[in-house]
Each structure stands twice: as structure tokens, then as C-alpha cells.
Scaffold this motif. Structure first.
Motif, PDB file in Angstrom:
ATOM      1  N   LEU A 180       0.920  -1.211  -0.080  1.00 11.81           N
ATOM      2  CA  LEU A 180       0.024  -0.078   0.031  1.00 11.81           C
ATOM      3  C   LEU A 180       0.887   1.339  -0.116  1.00 11.81           C
ATOM      4  N   LYS A 181       0.585   2.177  -0.632  1.00 11.90           N
ATOM      5  CA  LYS A 181       1.276   3.647  -0.860  1.00 11.90           C
ATOM      6  C   LYS A 181       0.243   4.641  -0.890  1.00 11.90           C
ATOM      7  N   THR A 182       0.579   5.630   0.110  1.00 12.67           N
ATOM      8  CA  THR A 182      -0.063   6.958   0.252  1.00 12.67           C
ATOM      9  C   THR A 182       0.720   7.782  -0.050  1.00 12.67           C
ATOM     10  N   GLN A 183       0.238   9.249   0.190  1.00 15.73           N
ATOM     11  CA  GLN A 183       1.227  10.538   0.273  1.00 15.73           C
ATOM     12  C   GLN A 183       2.211  10.255   1.439  1.00 15.73           C
ATOM     13  N   LYS A 184       1.746   9.654   2.672  1.00 12.36           N
ATOM     14  CA  LYS A 184       2.267   9.668   3.766  1.00 12.36           C
ATOM     15  C   LYS A 184       2.807   8.290   4.368  1.00 12.36           C
ATOM     16  N   ALA A 185       2.327   7.391   3.461  1.00 13.03           N
ATOM     17  CA  ALA A 185       2.816   6.030   4.102  1.00 13.03           C
ATOM     18  C   ALA A 185       2.948   5.050   2.902  1.00 13.03           C
ATOM     19  N   SER A 186       3.716   4.047   3.272  1.00 16.40           N
ATOM     20  CA  SER A 186       4.236   2.991   2.473  1.00 16.40           C
ATOM     21  C   SER A 186       4.065   1.739   3.368  1.00 16.40           C
ATOM     22  N   VAL A 187       3.164   0.784   3.050  1.00 20.80           N
ATOM     23  CA  VAL A 187       3.201  -0.354   3.929  1.00 20.80           C
ATOM     24  C   VAL A 187       3.319  -1.730   3.068  1.00 20.80           C
ATOM     25  N   THR A 188       4.165  -2.627   3.489  1.00 19.46           N
ATOM     26  CA  THR A 188       3.997  -3.926   2.843  1.00 19.46           C
ATOM     27  C   THR A 188       3.771  -5.053   3.941  1.00 19.46           C
ATOM     28  N   ILE A 189       2.886  -6.018   3.632  1.00 22.25           N
ATOM     29  CA  ILE A 189       2.284  -7.137   4.404  1.00 22.25           C
ATOM     30  C   ILE A 189       2.871  -8.399   3.578  1.00 22.25           C
ATOM     31  N   GLU A 190       3.241  -9.316   4.393  1.00 24.35           N
ATOM     32  CA  GLU A 190       3.810 -10.463   3.617  1.00 24.35           C
ATOM     33  C   GLU A 190       3.033 -11.666   4.334  1.00 24.35           C
ATOM     34  N   LEU A 191       2.554 -12.731   3.584  1.00 21.49           N
ATOM     35  CA  LEU A 191       1.927 -13.874   4.297  1.00 21.49           C
ATOM     36  C   LEU A 191       2.750 -15.123   3.555  1.00 21.49           C
ATOM     37  N   ALA A 192       3.175 -15.881   4.449  1.00 21.06           N
ATOM     38  CA  ALA A 192       4.227 -16.910   3.723  1.00 21.06           C
ATOM     39  C   ALA A 192       3.354 -17.943   3.124  1.00 21.06           C
ATOM     40  N   ASP A 193       2.265 -18.060   3.764  1.00 15.09           N
ATOM     41  CA  ASP A 193       1.270 -19.360   3.159  1.00 15.09           C
ATOM     42  C   ASP A 193      -0.157 -18.979   3.217  1.00 15.09           C
ATOM     43  N   ILE A 194      -0.545 -18.835   1.895  1.00 10.02           N
ATOM     44  CA  ILE A 194      -2.006 -18.148   1.731  1.00 10.02           C
ATOM     45  C   ILE A 194      -3.099 -19.006   2.379  1.00 10.02           C
ATOM     46  N   ASP A 195      -2.533 -20.637   2.378  1.00  7.02           N
ATOM     47  CA  ASP A 195      -3.584 -21.328   2.838  1.00  7.02           C
ATOM     48  C   ASP A 195      -3.907 -21.150   4.209  1.00  7.02           C
ATOM     49  N   LYS A 196      -2.951 -20.557   5.027  1.00  7.44           N
ATOM     50  CA  LYS A 196      -3.411 -20.211   6.579  1.00  7.44           C
ATOM     51  C   LYS A 196      -4.333 -19.360   6.671  1.00  7.44           C
ATOM     52  N   LEU A 197      -4.675 -18.663   5.609  1.00  2.98           N
ATOM     53  CA  LEU A 197      -5.721 -17.549   5.757  1.00  2.98           C
ATOM     54  C   LEU A 197      -7.317 -18.234   5.555  1.00  2.98           C
ATOM     55  N   THR A 198      -7.182 -19.279   4.909  1.00  2.00           N
ATOM     56  CA  THR A 198      -8.585 -20.090   4.552  1.00  2.00           C
ATOM     57  C   THR A 198      -8.942 -20.744   5.842  1.00  2.00           C
ATOM     58  N   GLY A 199     -10.068 -20.128   6.377  1.00  4.32           N
ATOM     59  CA  GLY A 199     -10.711 -20.619   7.584  1.00  4.32           C
ATOM     60  C   GLY A 199     -10.180 -20.058   8.898  1.00  4.32           C
ATOM     61  N   SER A 200      -8.997 -19.661   8.750  1.00  5.52           N
ATOM     62  CA  SER A 200      -8.394 -18.901  10.270  1.00  5.52           C
ATOM     63  C   SER A 200      -8.254 -17.589  10.291  1.00  5.52           C
ATOM     64  N   ASN A 201      -8.789 -16.861   9.106  1.00  5.98           N
ATOM     65  CA  ASN A 201      -8.671 -15.454   9.113  1.00  5.98           C
ATOM     66  C   ASN A 201      -9.865 -14.840  10.204  1.00  5.98           C
TER      67      ASN A 201
END
Length: 379
Positions: free
Chosen positions: A76-97
């Protein structure tokens, strides 16, 4: 990583303040980064759709999702911020999000109470009884609470983040390299413990404060997402709350936040879009009435029910009314913010005035020196 999608989003919050002294609410640290984490967790396995969902809401922010095998990055980038999020395994978001979202909010609440002061981490863990997850309505049994905690924290401990947020011209906070937020978690003798990464600047995550009603954890998934979103935005609409007693949120924004499907090619938009929005609103009203027994927080959908679904989403909105203790909390934030701005402006004026005086004195001194040298040369 291959670029998967691109788009826009996110409203930038106002100046940071200290948490509110109010036992009827949770004090919740928040920031551009923490909001992006919750949106990413909310997207779950459909994270690739996140950028496209934002396109219709806000074009001032760039959002990109990258894929590399099971790994995903959200930038994500705005005029005042830049943020990067990394998830090692997308499967961990299935059901546990779903449990991960609420556990993330709970971790921030507990950090504010136990471990973070003035944006600094004072100890590397928070702890609370497993029973608290049941008492707050998060779970109904010790078994489900234990399983949910372990599953949710497995997701949160695999999440990494980096970025920079510029708070003022001279003040900012950064996490320079991808780092985990949470280094571990455990349940021992009925006590839950979450360990925080000491290497990072927690002011990057705990940049601002808002409040959250105490029925948040007992709400169903979409209703809890809507409640958090309302109070995240309320923190940014303090002037509206003070002057008008309410602010508004478009149905299109709610559609995106609740991860509801697109209306394009949708054969049953009432069932898949309108009804979930109506149910989430009703659930908030019910829980608020049950706990607080007042109308200091009110929700009024404003729309044309007969309009086509696209018009319903584009033109309809939710009027969020805040009075009493709720309004007073945000009005206090507004006044404190105004005071901060006024103080900063006066300080800047003094600095400017001093600089002008110094420059004027130097100029006069230089002129006198030049005149003196000229007289000496003449003699």
C-alpha cells in the motif's frame, strides 16, 4: 513476485493522541498499517481481489498484491505512508482469518493495557486468561477458545510487515525490513500469552487511538468487521461528530469492507449484498441495546430500496449517530487535535520569527562591517 492486481484505498487518520480514560470502551491502538492488516485478514483466501475492491472506494491510494507460490505480498502507498504485508502461506488464511482478525484487535487492546506506552514496547508479551475469550463472547467453550486461539495465532505469527509512515514533517516511524509482529504464542495453565517482536518500532502499528464498544468480540464476523470499520472512521470524522452529531459511510465502502460479492452478473444481489448489510446493521443495534441500553450510538440506513443494486450501493449510505459518552470521547479527541495544531502553529511562528530576527541581525552586522571597511579604505 508476479504482480496480481492493482488499486486504491484507505483514509489517512488524524493526529495521534493518548488513549481515552473510559471503562465502557476498549482503547484500541490503530494506524494505516493495522487497518491494512485487518483488511488483508478479512480478504482471506480471496486476497487477490482486494485491489479491485478498492478501486471504487478511493483512488488516492495505490494497493498491489503480488503472488509467488503460496506467498503473498500486499503493498500500500499513500502520500504519507508505504506499507508492505507478507504472508508466507496463503492457505493459513483459509478458515483461520476470522479468529485471526479478532485476535489481532485483542492483542492491540492488551498491548495498550500491558506493554505499549507512548508508542514504545515496554515488555515483550501480554497475557490474559483463556476464560476471557469466553466471557467476552468470542468463544462459547474452553475447547473452542483454545482451538481458535492456536489457529488464529498461527496465522498472526506468520505475518510480516515493513514500511514507513510520516506523521509530521519531522516525525515518522518505520520498520525497515520485513519482520514478524508476533514471535510466538502459547496457552499454559489456562493463561494465554502473546509475544511481541522487540526489534521493531511499535509506533508504526500503534500510531493512533480509537475506541471500540465492548460487545465487539461477541458479534458475528461481518457485524464485527462493520463495527471496527465504523469506529476506525469515527476517529477521522471528529469534526463531523462535534458539529453535526453524525457522519456517513457509503454502502459501496461497506460492501468492500465486508467482502461482499460484486453486483455485476449477480443473480441475487438482495441475498448476497443487501441482506448481509442489513443483518450486520441490525446485529450492531441489538448488541448495543443489550449492553448499553441507550441510543448514544445509532445507525440509520439512507437509501432507495427500489433502486437497482448499483445505484443502491453508489448512492446509499449509513448515517452513524454518536451522542452522549460516545460523542464526548470523539469531541475530546477533536479539541485535543485542534490544540495540538494550534500549539504547533505557534511554535512554528516563534521559530520563524526567531529565524527572521537572526537573519536581520546578521544582515545589519554585515552591512555595518562593509561600511566600516569602506571607511577604512577611504582613509
Amino acid at each position: 513476485m508476479a504482480k496480481k492486481n492493482q488499486q486504491a484505498l484507505t483514509i489517512q487518520p488524524v493526529a495521534p493522541l493518548k488513549p481515552v480514560e473510559q471503562r465502557d470502551f476498549y482503547n484500541v491502538p490503530d494506524s494505516t498499517a493495522s487497518n491494512l492488516i485487518l483488511e488483508t485478514l478479512g480478504a482471506g483466501a480471496d486476497i487477490a481481489d482486494l485491489p479491485a475492491r478498492k478501486r471504487q472506494v478511493n483512488h488516492s491510494t495505490t494497493l498491489e498484491v503480488y503472488e509467488d507460490g503460496q506467498r503473498r505480498q500486499v503493498q500500500l502507498k499513500t502520500q504519507k505512508a508505504s506499507v508492505t504485508i507478507e504472508l508466507a502461506d496463503i492457505d493459513k488464511l483459509t478458515g483461520s482469518n476470522k479468529p485471526a482478525k479478532k485476535l489481532f484487535v485483542l492483542a492491540l487492546i492488551k498491548a495498550n493495557e500491558q506493554a505499549i506506552h507512548d508508542g514504545q514496547l515496554t515488555k515483550n508479551y501480554v497475557s490474559f486468561p483463556l476464560q476471557e475469550l469466553i466471557d467476552t463472547g468470542f468463544y462459547s467453550t474452553p475447547q473452542s477458545a483454545r482451538k481458535g486461539f492456536n489457529t488464529g495465532m498461527d496465522t498472526l505469527t506468520s505475518l510480516k510487515i515493513k514500511g514507513h509512515i510520516q506523521q509530521t514533517k519531522k516525525k515518522g516511524s518505520s520498520i525497515d525490513a520485513l519482520e514478524v509482529l508476533f514471535t510466538g504464542a502459547r496457552i499454559e495453565r489456562g493463561q494465554c500469552t502473546i509475544y511481541f517482536n522487540e526489534r521493531i518500532s511499535w509506533s508504526f502499528i500503534a500510531q493512533y487511538f480509537t475506541i471500540l464498544p465492548r460487545y465487539y468480540f461477541r458479534l458475528p464476523n461481518r457485524a464485527s468487521d462493520l463495527l471496527y470499520y465504523i469506529f476506525y472512521l469515527a476517529r477521522q470524522h471528529t469534526r463531523d461528530i462535534e458539529e453535526r452529531g453524525y457522519f456517513t459511510i457509503g454502502f459501496r465502502a461497506i460492501q468492500h469492507r465486508l467482502q461482499l460479492p460484486s453486483e455485476v452478473g449477480n443473480n441475487n444481489p438482495y441475498k448476497t449484498i443487501k441482506k448481509p448489510i442489513e443483518e450486520a446493521i441490525e446485529e450492531l443495534e441489538t448488541e448495543h441495546s443489550n449492553l448499553y441500553r441507550n441510543t448514544e450510538f445509532s445507525l440509520l440506513p439512507v437509501c432507495d430500496d427500489t433502486a437497482p443494486i448499483a445505484e443502491y450501493l453508489d448512492n446509499g449510505y449509513l448515517k452513524v449517530g454518536l451522542t452522549g459518552a460516545f460523542a464526548e470521547t470523539f469531541i475530546a479527541i477533536s479539541k485535543d487535535t485542534a490544540k495540538q495544531i494550534e500549539t504547533a502553529q505557534k511554535r512554528q511562528a516563534r521559530i520563524t520569527e526567531k529565524a527572521v530576527a537572526i537573519n536581520t541581525a546578521k544582515k545589519l552586522e554585515a552591512e555595518e562591517k562593509a561600511q566600516s571597511e569602506e571607511r577604512s579604505g577611504t582613509e
